[in-house]
Design an enzyme around this catalytic site. Structure first.
Site, PDB file in Angstrom:
ATOM      1  N   ASP A  51       0.818  -1.204   0.000  1.00 15.37           N
ATOM      2  CA  ASP A  51       0.000   0.000   0.000  1.00 15.37           C
ATOM      3  C   ASP A  51       0.857   1.262   0.000  1.00 15.37           C
ATOM      4  OD1 ASP A  51      -2.436  -1.390  -0.008  1.00 15.37           O
ATOM      5  OD2 ASP A  51      -2.404  -1.612   2.174  1.00 15.37           O
ATOM      6  N   TYR A 110       7.708  -9.701   6.255  1.00 14.42           N
ATOM      7  CA  TYR A 110       7.748  -8.247   6.434  1.00 14.42           C
ATOM      8  C   TYR A 110       8.477  -7.909   7.730  1.00 14.42           C
ATOM      9  CZ  TYR A 110       4.112  -7.379   2.882  1.00 14.42           C
ATOM     10  OH  TYR A 110       3.397  -7.296   1.714  1.00 14.42           O
TER      11      TYR A 110
END
Length: 253
Positions: A51, A110
């Site tokens: 995003d 991540y």
């Protein structure tokens, strides 16, 4: 034409996400324009979306090129000149023709960077400034995450998913220099999942959410918290594949 898997790194603060937007800059659009300037009109296929504001040190993308192997080094060098300064190809690997990394990836990882110290103006787009709280409570909560869970209450509201079940394979919190780093590795992630998890874990660390409440939300029984951590400290840092996707073992540097 050969299909290549490119591992990319990019500064997410320069883009409105990885996927093409109608009128805003995106990683995919920047890459497509770079390829087009070299006479390549290939479709680019990402291993997953990031995003707006989210960074990557190892995003995986596939595309076709009209170059033989001996020219891949030149191709990468010239492409990086066109992608500079916010996007860069780190590695190129030959894979089987037409493979889509989104469906071939077996795991993704991540890292989320947090600093309790005040940040400089230069670091504010890359690290989140926040109070951690009790490290031991956060570690206890993160242990609950390992395994298969229904993360329905840890995803972006309104996002459409065929299934909200995911397997969290590894996750922990550790110290790196002056930063706290949250590490998550799973077979896949839902939209906003990590930022919502980090937000909830910080609530646990500060005593604003109990371990029992965290567990109930993890079990998709009741929502206690729905505010995600900022995107700036989040990095896609690893995408792993089965060995069967590689066309050859040699890699191009």
């Amino acid at each position: 034409m050969p299909t290549l898997l490119a591992f990319l790194e990019y500064d997410g603060s320069a883009f409105f996400g990885s996927q093409i937007q109608k009128e805003e800059p995106s990683v995919a659009l920047a890459l497509q324009r770079g390829l087009k300037s070299m006479g390549i009109a290939s479709k680019v296929r990402f291993s997953g979306r990031t995003d707006r504001g989210v960074h990557a040190t190892r995003q995986a993308v596939s595309f076709e090129v009209p170059y033989k192997k001996s020219d891949w080094g030149y191709f990468k060098e010239e492409l990086n000149k066109k992608l500079f300064p916010y996007l860069r190809v780190r590695r190129l690997y030959p894979i089987r023709e037409g493979l889509d990394p989104r469906f071939e990836a077996k795991s993704r990882a991540y890292r989320y960077l947090l600093s309790e110290e005040p940040l400089s103006a230069f670091a504010s787009r890359y690290v989140t400034h926040a109070h951690l709280g009790d490290e031991r409570k956060i570690q206890e909560a993160m242990k609950l995450l390992v395994g298969w869970h229904d993360f329905a209450l840890f995803k972006k509201s309104g996002s459409q998913e065929k299934s909200t079940l995911r397997e969290m394979r590894r996750c922990w919190l550790y110290r790196y220099r002056s930063y706290w780093v949250f590490y998550f590795e799973a077979n896949g992630f839902l939209r906003l999942q990590i930022r919502l998890l980090v937000g909830a874990l910080l609530k646990v660390g500060r005593g604003e959410m109990s371990l029992e409440e965290f567990k109930e939300q993890l079990e998709a029984k009741r929502r206690f918290f729905c505010e995600g951590a900022p995107p700036y400290g989040l990095y896609l840092c690893k995408v792993s594949f089965e060995s069967s996707i590689w066309e050859v073992r040699d890699r191009n540097h």
